[in-house]
Design a protein around this motif. Structure first.
Motif, PDB file in Angstrom:
ATOM      1  N   VAL A   1       1.016  -0.908  -0.122  1.00 28.10           N
ATOM      2  CA  VAL A   1      -0.070  -0.422  -0.243  1.00 28.10           C
ATOM      3  C   VAL A   1       1.236   1.368  -0.231  1.00 28.10           C
ATOM      4  CG1 VAL A   1      -1.753   1.157   1.488  1.00 28.10           C
ATOM      5  CG2 VAL A   1      -2.167  -1.329   0.963  1.00 28.10           C
ATOM      6  N   PHE A   2       1.784   0.737   0.674  1.00 31.41           N
ATOM      7  CA  PHE A   2       2.790   2.740   0.865  1.00 31.41           C
ATOM      8  C   PHE A   2       4.205   1.829   0.475  1.00 31.41           C
ATOM      9  CE2 PHE A   2      -0.100   3.022   4.380  1.00 31.41           C
ATOM     10  CZ  PHE A   2      -0.849   4.330   4.191  1.00 31.41           C
ATOM     11  N   GLU A   3       4.892   3.281  -0.199  1.00 31.69           N
ATOM     12  CA  GLU A   3       6.460   3.098  -0.541  1.00 31.69           C
ATOM     13  C   GLU A   3       6.942   1.968   0.813  1.00 31.69           C
ATOM     14  OE1 GLU A   3       4.985   6.495  -2.075  1.00 31.69           O
ATOM     15  OE2 GLU A   3       5.020   5.909  -1.219  1.00 31.69           O
ATOM     16  N   VAL A   4       8.210   1.048   0.538  1.00 33.91           N
ATOM     17  CA  VAL A   4       8.827   0.610   1.282  1.00 33.91           C
ATOM     18  C   VAL A   4       9.330   1.911   2.521  1.00 33.91           C
ATOM     19  CG1 VAL A   4      10.193  -1.145   2.364  1.00 33.91           C
ATOM     20  CG2 VAL A   4       9.139  -1.504   1.025  1.00 33.91           C
ATOM     21  N   THR A   5       9.488   2.002   3.550  1.00 37.21           N
ATOM     22  CA  THR A   5       9.893   3.081   4.245  1.00 37.21           C
ATOM     23  C   THR A   5      11.562   2.742   4.882  1.00 37.21           C
ATOM     24  OG1 THR A   5       8.919   2.083   6.548  1.00 37.21           O
ATOM     25  CG2 THR A   5       7.928   4.042   4.869  1.00 37.21           C
ATOM     26  N   GLN A   6      11.440   3.524   5.652  1.00 34.25           N
ATOM     27  CA  GLN A   6      13.854   3.436   6.388  1.00 34.25           C
ATOM     28  C   GLN A   6      12.740   2.720   7.444  1.00 34.25           C
ATOM     29  OE1 GLN A   6      15.808   7.092   6.686  1.00 34.25           O
ATOM     30  NE2 GLN A   6      14.713   7.881   4.674  1.00 34.25           N
ATOM     31  N   GLY A   7      12.061   2.895   7.876  1.00 30.19           N
ATOM     32  CA  GLY A   7      11.936   2.444   8.679  1.00 30.19           C
ATOM     33  C   GLY A   7      11.937   0.364   9.059  1.00 30.19           C
ATOM     34  N   GLN A   8      10.928   0.308   8.292  1.00 24.93           N
ATOM     35  CA  GLN A   8      10.754  -1.075   7.504  1.00 24.93           C
ATOM     36  C   GLN A   8      11.695  -1.696   7.335  1.00 24.93           C
ATOM     37  OE1 GLN A   8       7.679  -0.195   4.578  1.00 24.93           O
ATOM     38  NE2 GLN A   8       6.249  -0.716   6.335  1.00 24.93           N
ATOM     39  N   TRP A   9      12.935  -1.215   6.014  1.00 29.76           N
ATOM     40  CA  TRP A   9      14.693  -1.365   6.139  1.00 29.76           C
ATOM     41  C   TRP A   9      15.198  -1.617   7.272  1.00 29.76           C
ATOM     42  CZ3 TRP A   9      15.914  -2.545   0.445  1.00 29.76           C
ATOM     43  CH2 TRP A   9      17.096  -2.544   0.480  1.00 29.76           C
ATOM     44  N   HIS A  10      14.791  -0.918   7.942  1.00 31.51           N
ATOM     45  CA  HIS A  10      15.817  -1.025   9.245  1.00 31.51           C
ATOM     46  C   HIS A  10      15.621  -1.877   9.909  1.00 31.51           C
ATOM     47  CE1 HIS A  10      18.439   0.357  12.975  1.00 31.51           C
ATOM     48  NE2 HIS A  10      17.920   0.482  12.990  1.00 31.51           N
ATOM     49  N   ARG A  11      14.667  -2.348  10.006  1.00 28.13           N
ATOM     50  CA  ARG A  11      14.199  -3.316  10.897  1.00 28.13           C
ATOM     51  C   ARG A  11      14.141  -4.497  10.232  1.00 28.13           C
ATOM     52  NH1 ARG A  11      10.960   0.589  12.630  1.00 28.13           N
ATOM     53  NH2 ARG A  11      11.175   1.179  14.674  1.00 28.13           N
ATOM     54  N   VAL A  12      14.251  -4.723   8.688  1.00 24.06           N
ATOM     55  CA  VAL A  12      14.569  -6.593   8.259  1.00 24.06           C
ATOM     56  C   VAL A  12      15.973  -6.483   8.026  1.00 24.06           C
ATOM     57  CG1 VAL A  12      14.059  -7.025   5.727  1.00 24.06           C
ATOM     58  CG2 VAL A  12      12.630  -6.139   6.796  1.00 24.06           C
ATOM     59  N   THR A  13      16.821  -5.433   8.010  1.00 20.58           N
ATOM     60  CA  THR A  13      18.309  -5.028   7.734  1.00 20.58           C
ATOM     61  C   THR A  13      18.972  -4.924   8.813  1.00 20.58           C
ATOM     62  OG1 THR A  13      18.155  -2.962   6.529  1.00 20.58           O
ATOM     63  CG2 THR A  13      17.894  -5.276   5.212  1.00 20.58           C
ATOM     64  N   GLY A  14      18.732  -4.132   9.788  1.00 19.46           N
ATOM     65  CA  GLY A  14      19.104  -3.171  10.025  1.00 19.46           C
ATOM     66  C   GLY A  14      19.918  -2.159   9.899  1.00 19.46           C
TER      67      GLY A  14
END
Length: 292
Positions: A193-206
């Motif tokens: 629904v939204f662009e992948v965010t920095q917060g989501q990227w951080h939680r997945v990759t660190g």
């Protein structure tokens, strides 16, 4: 290394779904009971399931369904894939439906065949980037049924990744009539629904690769490469799309999403899927209806 812009990374959370057989029998729910302890606003709902399914819940009172947002604070065997047998869930009516009576309410438990899942899927990324992290997957009848107040809550741009199902269909792909071609998408798929965010990227990759640092969790991640998303030739095994097909590196963003959620077909969209989504059911060049 080429930078991938927002438009492409937006659908990094796009998963293809394999459609089940047309004659597959839908799972059956029976023995539904609904009880509320005296002095409590927690409602316990028990049911029996005859086959593995994805379960969602609605509540009726006097034969009238409650709005989806009034049945969103659920725990137990609801809004997820559930195995056959006797199951139980809890509805927090005090949080969703305060100052209302539940004595006349009835639970409507719906079982979805795993090959025909509900319209909305959410990945819970709150476990973070640790090696043993697991991302639970939840399902909802609509975006209105999402907990935490729905899509306006910032949690859906940081800890949770929400996707909507796009129905299969046919369309004319391309801009000019002389350059269009008929395309058929034979499978439903989910799209972010939204662009992948920095917060989501951080939680997945660190990592926090975004350029913008103010309120960064809710901002789109715009400084990542295709290799960061899917993997590269330097990985073992080498990732060299299209030669390696849907394979991704285990350490890539998609590789981590796949292994931690169990959704092995999460990927970037194809060009046809992307245009199909953008057209949003319209037949004009632009989805606003403009002919040029």
């Amino acid at each position: 290394m080429k930078t991938v812009k927002n438009g492409l990374i937006k659908a990094a959370a796009c998963g293809l779904l394999v459609s089940g057989a047309a004659l597959a029998a839908p799972p059956q729910v029976s023995s539904v009971t609904m009880t509320q302890a005296a002095g409590s606003r927690f409602v316990n709902i028990s049911y029996t399931l005859d086959a593995d399914a994805i379960i969602t819940l609605s509540i009726e009172t006097n034969g009238v369904p409650l709005p989806p947002e009034a049945v969103s604070t659920l725990s137990g065997d609801a809004c997820k894939a559930v195995q056959t047998g006797n199951r139980q869930m809890t509805w927090d009516a005090g949080a969703d439906w305060p100052s209302n009576l539940t004595e006349t309410a009835q639970a409507r438990v719906k079982a979805w065949h795993p090959s025909y899942p509900p319209p909305v899927m959410v990945l819970d990324l709150s476990a973070g980037s640790g090696g043993d992290a697991v991302y639970p997957v939840y399902y909802y009848d609509s975006v209105e049924a999402l907990p935490f107040g729905g899509l306006t809550n910032q949690i859906y741009r940081s800890e949770l990744l929400v996707m909507r199902k796009i129905g299969r269909g046919a369309f004319l792909m391309g801009r000019l009539l002389s350059q269009t071609r008929s395309m058929i998408l034979s499978k439903d798929f989910y799209a972010g629904v939204f662009e992948v965010t920095q917060g989501q990227w951080h939680r997945v990759t660190g990592n926090y690769p975004g350029f913008y640092t103010v309120e960064r969790d809710g901002r789109p991640v715009e400084s990542v490469s295709y290799n960061d998303i899917r993997g590269s030739k330097a990985d073992t095994p080498a990732i060299d799309w299209p030669n390696t097909g849907y394979q991704v590196s285990s350490g890539s963003f998609l590789g981590r999403l796949r292994s931690r959620s169990g959704l092995t077909n999460v990927d970037l969209p194809t060009e046809a899927q992307w245009e199909y989504m953008c057209r949003a059911g319209t037949r004009s060049i632009f989805n606003c209806g403009s002919p040029d």
